[in-house]
Design a protein around this motif. Structure first.
Motif, PDB file in Angstrom:
ATOM      1  N   PRO A 336     -33.504 -83.613  49.333  1.00 25.98           N
ATOM      2  CA  PRO A 336     -34.894 -83.230  49.638  1.00 25.98           C
ATOM      3  C   PRO A 336     -35.004 -81.845  50.271  1.00 25.98           C
ATOM      4  N   GLU A 337     -34.015 -81.452  51.097  1.00 26.67           N
ATOM      5  CA  GLU A 337     -34.158 -80.140  51.761  1.00 26.67           C
ATOM      6  C   GLU A 337     -34.069 -78.974  50.773  1.00 26.67           C
ATOM      7  N   SER A 339     -35.451 -79.222  47.639  1.00 29.64           N
ATOM      8  CA  SER A 339     -36.365 -79.431  46.517  1.00 29.64           C
ATOM      9  C   SER A 339     -37.419 -78.326  46.381  1.00 29.64           C
ATOM     10  N   ASP A 340     -37.647 -77.523  47.426  1.00 31.85           N
ATOM     11  CA  ASP A 340     -38.546 -76.371  47.266  1.00 31.85           C
ATOM     12  C   ASP A 340     -37.742 -75.160  46.813  1.00 31.85           C
ATOM     13  N   LYS A 341     -36.545 -75.057  47.386  1.00 31.50           N
ATOM     14  CA  LYS A 341     -35.706 -73.868  47.164  1.00 31.50           C
ATOM     15  C   LYS A 341     -35.372 -73.657  45.681  1.00 31.50           C
ATOM     16  N   ILE A 342     -35.138 -74.769  44.975  1.00 34.74           N
ATOM     17  CA  ILE A 342     -34.695 -74.623  43.584  1.00 34.74           C
ATOM     18  C   ILE A 342     -35.742 -73.983  42.671  1.00 34.74           C
ATOM     19  N   PHE A 343     -37.006 -73.923  43.148  1.00 34.23           N
ATOM     20  CA  PHE A 343     -38.041 -73.279  42.336  1.00 34.23           C
ATOM     21  C   PHE A 343     -38.088 -71.768  42.560  1.00 34.23           C
ATOM     22  N   GLU A 344     -37.262 -71.303  43.517  1.00 32.38           N
ATOM     23  CA  GLU A 344     -37.244 -69.856  43.742  1.00 32.38           C
ATOM     24  C   GLU A 344     -36.326 -69.200  42.723  1.00 32.38           C
ATOM     25  N   ARG A 345     -36.613 -67.924  42.450  1.00 34.65           N
ATOM     26  CA  ARG A 345     -35.804 -67.215  41.454  1.00 34.65           C
ATOM     27  C   ARG A 345     -34.347 -67.122  41.868  1.00 34.65           C
ATOM     28  N   PHE A 346     -33.496 -67.250  40.918  1.00 32.73           N
ATOM     29  CA  PHE A 346     -32.037 -67.133  41.057  1.00 32.73           C
ATOM     30  C   PHE A 346     -31.429 -68.196  41.955  1.00 32.73           C
ATOM     31  N   SER A 347     -32.212 -69.194  42.371  1.00 29.51           N
ATOM     32  CA  SER A 347     -31.589 -70.109  43.333  1.00 29.51           C
ATOM     33  C   SER A 347     -31.110 -71.383  42.656  1.00 29.51           C
ATOM     34  N   GLN A 348     -29.957 -71.817  43.120  1.00 21.25           N
ATOM     35  CA  GLN A 348     -29.318 -73.026  42.603  1.00 21.25           C
ATOM     36  C   GLN A 348     -28.959 -73.870  43.809  1.00 21.25           C
ATOM     37  N   GLU A 349     -28.906 -75.184  43.618  1.00 20.30           N
ATOM     38  CA  GLU A 349     -28.702 -76.004  44.802  1.00 20.30           C
ATOM     39  C   GLU A 349     -27.393 -75.656  45.501  1.00 20.30           C
ATOM     40  N   ILE A 381     -39.550 -85.215  42.548  1.00 22.53           N
ATOM     41  CA  ILE A 381     -39.118 -86.305  43.429  1.00 22.53           C
ATOM     42  C   ILE A 381     -37.697 -86.592  42.995  1.00 22.53           C
ATOM     43  N   SER A 382     -36.773 -86.523  43.926  1.00 24.13           N
ATOM     44  CA  SER A 382     -35.380 -86.665  43.517  1.00 24.13           C
ATOM     45  C   SER A 382     -34.565 -87.324  44.613  1.00 24.13           C
ATOM     46  N   GLU A 383     -33.466 -87.909  44.211  1.00 23.12           N
ATOM     47  CA  GLU A 383     -32.557 -88.501  45.180  1.00 23.12           C
ATOM     48  C   GLU A 383     -31.151 -88.105  44.771  1.00 23.12           C
TER      49      GLU A 383
END
Ligand code: ADP
Length: 542
Positions: A336-337, A339-349, A381-383
């Motif tokens: 969950p922490e 889940s916003d970050k991955i929508f930013e450019r160039f970002s991967q979990e 929504i992810s787990e």
């Protein structure tokens, strides 16, 4: 700001009438007038200063405030002497006792520091800068504090810090992106160069030649995708992309995507299932088809990439004037922490992720920006370890000005229609086969189709829903096969017609199916007339 000058003045004034004084002590009176005038001027200046000025003694008792200080701390003219510096110090200020500082100041060492003060009555905290110096007040040593409100400056500082952090993060991401890019470009390039060279081998068998040429083609497509993504990001950045609205059918779009990705998903042994939220004739909407297709493609590609086992489901529903499309997978999931970050450019979990799964971290940001262009958004929504569902919501604009009562939720059909319809449960693990049956029965509004992906799901659905009218049962299915499922369904509903449908159509297969309780048997590929005839025979729909 009054001091005790007035007392001395009154003593002198006490000598008699103004005119009398004037005649006897003309020079003294002139001095008094001058002093009064300069005191007034001084007071005006002090009150017009935009900083708060506080005079207090060495124990913190307030002796005097200028107008700005009264306003800043909400202190009335008659209340000044009731308060001390402690009353206007926030309890959150570390080391709130200033006694030692005041002693230093009284010994001639001025100080400047930041402080958290408190407004009387409202208890509002105010960050301020304080400059303190010693002075004399009513003949005694005292401290004068010049207090500057730092609220706006603090907000500005905070914004600057955030902007700096963002810039640093963006810079870091760009560096990572360049590393990734080099890796992502080199891999397909190596494939192209290496296999193109091998294609030159005159002794190469035809079969190997086709294989190598496929690798070259796939690697080229991979490169094209990278170039497309980078170009798209820069077009989105410069706001060059326009929305082109047109009428199209969501169901057909889902089917097109299904056929585009089914080969890839089959290669990875991860079936894709489609859940249509509206019947074909109602699923026409107005939006930008190619953008929506791009968004869903990105989500599907990720779902296939990040799922090692299980399945992928893509579907939609219409609610509150919004089409909510979703892509669900049973893959590695996202915590969950992030889940916003991955929508930013160039970002991967995770950084290592790009090495393992490939990718530049652009797909989701492109998808999200496109969804926003369509007037919608993407949420997740992810787990971790269990899978993810990405929801794409776009405004629902039905085509041809047909007004649907979406408030009734089109996800479920209205009761009246449903009562007249026959519920047919189709147990089928292969999505293509299910879609084929759905297409065969599509035109007939009397059927309400329910899809079960294996025998167990079919049994569960029947156990929880006694309004099923007929079951079309595939025999070879994972988790529980059609024979076992039919046996269990028939033990509860002996009269519910179950028609076996299978690609294995020997006499023995037929007998086995009937032995396990099936009422009839159809061999695949199903033929529309045969299927309808059989369903009619059991349901008497005409
Ligand atoms: P890429 O896949 O090229 O890295 P994306 O922007 O498409 O870039 O995705 C960003 C990150 O979000 C991925 O690197 C991955 O960490 C995570 N992610 C995206 N989709 C999924 C998914 N379906 N399951 C798990 N993680 C995902």
């Amino acid at each position: 700001m009054e001091n005790d000058w007035s007392k001395y003045r009154d003593k002198i004034v006490g000598l008699g009438e103004h005119s009398l004084r004037k005649s006897y002590y003309p020079e003294l009176q002139e001095k008094i007038d001058k002093l009064e005038a300069s005191q007034k001027n001084l007071q005006t200046i002090i009150n017009s200063i935009s900083d708060a000025i506080i005079i207090h003694d060495s124990s913190g008792c307030i002796l005097s405030l200028n107008e700005h200080a009264k306003k800043l701390y909400n202190i009335g003219d008659n209340e000044i002497k009731q308060y001390t510096i402690h009353d206007i110090t926030s309890p959150n200020q570390e080391g709130g006792d200033l006694s030692a500082t005041w002693n230093n100041v009284l010994n001639n060492t001025p100080q400047v520091f930041e402080w958290l003060t408190l407004q009387i009555n409202t208890n509002k905290e105010l960050p301020v800068q304080v400059s303190i110096n010693h002075t004399i007040w009513d003949g005694k040593p005292a401290i004068v504090a010049v207090v500057r409100d730092f609220t706006e400056r603090k907000i500005f500082e905070q914004e600057l810090i955030l902007a700096k952090e963002k810039a640093e993060e963006a810079n870091k991401l760009k560096t990572e992106f360049l590393h990734n890019l080099s890796h992502e470009v080199r891999t397909p390039m190596n494939g192209i160069i290496g296999f193109a060279e091998m294609l030159e081998d005159p002794d190469l068998s035809n079969e190997m030649r086709i294989n190598y040429s496929k690798i070259v083609q796939n690697s080229s497509f991979q490169l094209l995708k990278i170039i497309d993504d980078i170009l798209e990001i820069s077009s989105l950045e410069t706001k060059q992309i326009k929305v082109k609205k047109e009428e199209f059918c969501i169901n057909s779009l889902l089917m097109a995507l299904f056929s585009q990705y089914s080969v890839k998903s089959q290669e990875r042994d991860i079936p894709i299932y489609i859940k249509k939220g509206l019947p074909q004739h109602q699923s026409k909407i107005i939006s930008d088809k190619s953008k929506l297709a791009k968004i869903l493609s990105n989500l599907l590609e990720n779902a296939i990439k990040y799922t090692n086992e299980g399945f992928i489901e893509m579907g939609y529903r219409v609610e509150n004037q919004t089409v909510v499309l979703y892509v669900k997978d049973t893959g590695i999931g996202i915590s969950p922490e992030n889940s916003d970050k991955i929508f930013e450019r160039f970002s991967q979990e995770e950084k290592d992720m790009s090495r393992k799964y490939g990718g530049l971290g652009l797909g989701l940001s492109i998808a999200k920006e496109n969804a926003k262009l369509l007037g919608g958004d993407i949420e997740i929504i992810s787990e971790k370890g269990r899978g993810s569902v990405f929801y794409v919501s776009i405004p629902y604009e039905p085509s041809g000005n047909r007004v649907h009562d979406v408030s009734k939720s089109l996800w479920n059909k209205d009761e009246e229609t449903q009562n007249k319809r026959y519920k047919i449960l189709i147990a089928e693990d292969e999505e293509v086969n299910y879609l084929y049956i759905e297409a065969l029965l599509e035109g007939n509004s009397k059927f309400n189709l329910i899809h079960a992906k294996n025998g167990k799901e079919a049994v569960d659905i029947c156990m929880n829903d006694n309004s099923i009218d007929l079951v079309l049962m595939d025999i070879k299915m994972p988790v529980m096969n059609g024979h076992e499922a039919t046996k269990r369904i028939k033990s509860k509903y002996p009269d519910l017609p179950v028609i076996a449908q299978t690609a294995y159509s020997t006499k023995l297969d037929k007998e086995l199916a009937l032995k396990h309780g099936c009422d009839d048997f159809l061999s695949k590929p199903l033929k529309k007339e045969v299927l309808l005839k059989l369903i009619n025979a059991y349901l008497v729909t005409e």
